[in-house]
Design a protein around this motif. Structure first.
Motif, PDB file in Angstrom:
ATOM      1  N   GLY A 135       2.433  -1.651   4.360  1.00 32.22           N
ATOM      2  CA  GLY A 135       2.304   0.002   4.113  1.00 32.22           C
ATOM      3  C   GLY A 135       3.700   0.507   4.145  1.00 32.22           C
ATOM      4  N   LEU A 136       4.286   1.005   3.228  1.00 29.06           N
ATOM      5  CA  LEU A 136       5.375   2.072   2.813  1.00 29.06           C
ATOM      6  C   LEU A 136       5.068   3.451   2.274  1.00 29.06           C
ATOM      7  CD1 LEU A 136       7.264  -0.813   0.801  1.00 29.06           C
ATOM      8  CD2 LEU A 136       7.324  -0.512   3.422  1.00 29.06           C
ATOM      9  N   SER A 137       5.936   4.145   2.753  1.00 27.05           N
ATOM     10  CA  SER A 137       5.926   5.677   2.119  1.00 27.05           C
ATOM     11  C   SER A 137       7.007   5.640   1.347  1.00 27.05           C
ATOM     12  CB  SER A 137       5.794   6.716   3.233  1.00 27.05           C
ATOM     13  OG  SER A 137       6.911   6.500   4.177  1.00 27.05           O
ATOM     14  N   GLY A 138       8.118   5.062   1.372  1.00 24.16           N
ATOM     15  CA  GLY A 138       9.311   4.955   0.749  1.00 24.16           C
ATOM     16  C   GLY A 138       9.617   3.848  -0.124  1.00 24.16           C
ATOM     17  N   THR A 139       8.219   3.520  -0.638  1.00 24.47           N
ATOM     18  CA  THR A 139       8.196   2.287  -1.609  1.00 24.47           C
ATOM     19  C   THR A 139       9.362   2.273  -2.830  1.00 24.47           C
ATOM     20  OG1 THR A 139       5.735   2.361  -1.524  1.00 24.47           O
ATOM     21  CG2 THR A 139       6.745   0.888  -2.995  1.00 24.47           C
ATOM     22  N   ALA A 140       9.608   3.247  -3.430  1.00 22.44           N
ATOM     23  CA  ALA A 140      10.655   3.133  -4.525  1.00 22.44           C
ATOM     24  C   ALA A 140      11.920   2.783  -3.992  1.00 22.44           C
ATOM     25  CB  ALA A 140      10.511   4.762  -5.317  1.00 22.44           C
ATOM     26  N   ALA A 141      12.345   3.538  -2.652  1.00 16.18           N
ATOM     27  CA  ALA A 141      13.764   3.071  -2.416  1.00 16.18           C
ATOM     28  C   ALA A 141      13.863   1.674  -1.687  1.00 16.18           C
ATOM     29  CB  ALA A 141      13.910   4.049  -1.035  1.00 16.18           C
ATOM     30  N   ALA A 177       1.665   3.146  -9.596  1.00 16.96           N
ATOM     31  CA  ALA A 177       1.298   2.282 -10.992  1.00 16.96           C
ATOM     32  C   ALA A 177       2.768   1.842 -11.680  1.00 16.96           C
ATOM     33  CB  ALA A 177       0.219   3.123 -11.874  1.00 16.96           C
ATOM     34  N   ASP A 178       3.454   2.767 -11.694  1.00 16.87           N
ATOM     35  CA  ASP A 178       4.825   2.615 -12.333  1.00 16.87           C
ATOM     36  C   ASP A 178       5.603   1.576 -11.412  1.00 16.87           C
ATOM     37  OD1 ASP A 178       4.234   4.497 -14.174  1.00 16.87           O
ATOM     38  OD2 ASP A 178       5.595   6.008 -13.306  1.00 16.87           O
ATOM     39  N   LEU A 179       5.245   1.525 -10.206  1.00 16.66           N
ATOM     40  CA  LEU A 179       6.294   0.555  -9.304  1.00 16.66           C
ATOM     41  C   LEU A 179       5.450  -0.783  -9.225  1.00 16.66           C
ATOM     42  CD1 LEU A 179       6.991   2.961  -6.318  1.00 16.66           C
ATOM     43  CD2 LEU A 179       8.582   2.117  -8.006  1.00 16.66           C
ATOM     44  N   GLY A 180       4.302  -0.919  -9.721  1.00 15.46           N
ATOM     45  CA  GLY A 180       3.661  -2.223  -9.486  1.00 15.46           C
ATOM     46  C   GLY A 180       3.036  -2.319  -8.116  1.00 15.46           C
ATOM     47  N   ASP A 228       1.035  -1.225   0.078  1.00 18.75           N
ATOM     48  CA  ASP A 228      -0.073   0.020   0.075  1.00 18.75           C
ATOM     49  C   ASP A 228       0.934   1.224  -0.045  1.00 18.75           C
ATOM     50  OD1 ASP A 228      -2.345  -1.687   0.146  1.00 18.75           O
ATOM     51  OD2 ASP A 228      -2.573  -1.309   2.428  1.00 18.75           O
ATOM     52  N   HIS A 229       1.045   1.922  -0.932  1.00 17.65           N
ATOM     53  CA  HIS A 229       1.897   3.173  -1.303  1.00 17.65           C
ATOM     54  C   HIS A 229       1.401   4.287  -0.538  1.00 17.65           C
ATOM     55  CE1 HIS A 229       5.212   5.244  -2.922  1.00 17.65           C
ATOM     56  NE2 HIS A 229       4.289   5.836  -3.783  1.00 17.65           N
TER      57      HIS A 229
END
Length: 225
Positions: free
Chosen positions: A208-214, A34-37, A13-14
């Motif tokens: 639950g992540l706020s820094g999903t990309a990292a 969406a870009d991260l999947g 959950d971004h």
């Protein structure tokens, strides 16, 4: 455990729950998710109407009684019903942990049930218990109350409590308590690939992540790759 970047992304959950988040911020969050999947985005209820059409396959989550849990059950129920009307697929509600710690387990169950009854059956309810602020016995009691109240998930943390966020030990205990009947969401303080994979290994079925990309950028580096 072994996971690919794409597999882990589908647990996520971004999340953007900052008080200064703008409509433009949540629209950017949806594009990034969406870009991260990722599985979903999780945003504040006041911004649900601002996010606009979501990319295919991306769910919309929000919070209720957040972050203190000290709202009345009637207020939480109204907030949850409005959130679903505004497009939310999932609602993460906060229990009153003071009542739980006072041993008022029936009041906690009734609080969850009030929110569950206010939502259509198609919407999913997650219950935030602030596991870091509870003893093991209290964690078990909170999970049991959430299940008895009709929730589909138990969740570790808001990410706002000074006691801290998710731990592997809390996730393991929550997963044992619900025994696969409910999902388990680990949230709060998960900032690395290793942390995220460890939570899944402990029994988390959502993150639950706020820094999903990292976090996802760490795929292939270290344990669990």
């Amino acid at each position: 455990m072994t996971m690919t970047r794409e597999q882990l992304a589908r647990y996520v959950d971004h999340t953007l729950l900052r008080t200064d988040a703008t409509p433009a911020d949540v629209r950017a969050l949806a594009r990034e998710a969406a870009d991260l999947g990722a599985f979903s985005i999780c945003i504040s209820p006041s911004l649900l109407a601002d996010v606009g059409p979501l990319p295919d396959g991306l769910a919309l989550a929000t919070v209720c009684g957040f972050p203190s849990g000290k709202h009345t059950s009637a207020v939480k129920a109204t907030e949850a019903a409005q959130a679903v009307a505004d497009g939310a697929d999932e609602v993460d509600m906060v229990i009153d942990i003071g009542r739980l710690r006072a041993g008022e387990h029936e009041a906690v169950r009734a609080d969850v049930e009030a929110v569950r009854r206010a939502m259509p059956e198609t919407a999913l309810l997650k219950v935030i218990i602030e596991s870091a602020a509870l003893t093991d016995l209290e964690v078990v009691a909170a999970c049991r109350a959430a299940e008895a109240g009709g929730a589909q998930f138990v969740k570790t943390s808001t990410g706002f409590h000074p006691a801290g966020g998710a731990t592997v030990e809390a996730v393991e205990l929550m997963a044992r308590t619900v025994g696969g009947r409910l999902g388990v969401k680990a949230s709060g303080g998960i900032r690395s690939w290793a942390d995220a994979v460890a939570m899944v290994g402990a029994g988390a079925t959502r993150l639950g992540l706020s820094g999903t990309a990292a976090v996802l950028a760490g795929a292939g580096a270290g344990a669990g790759c």
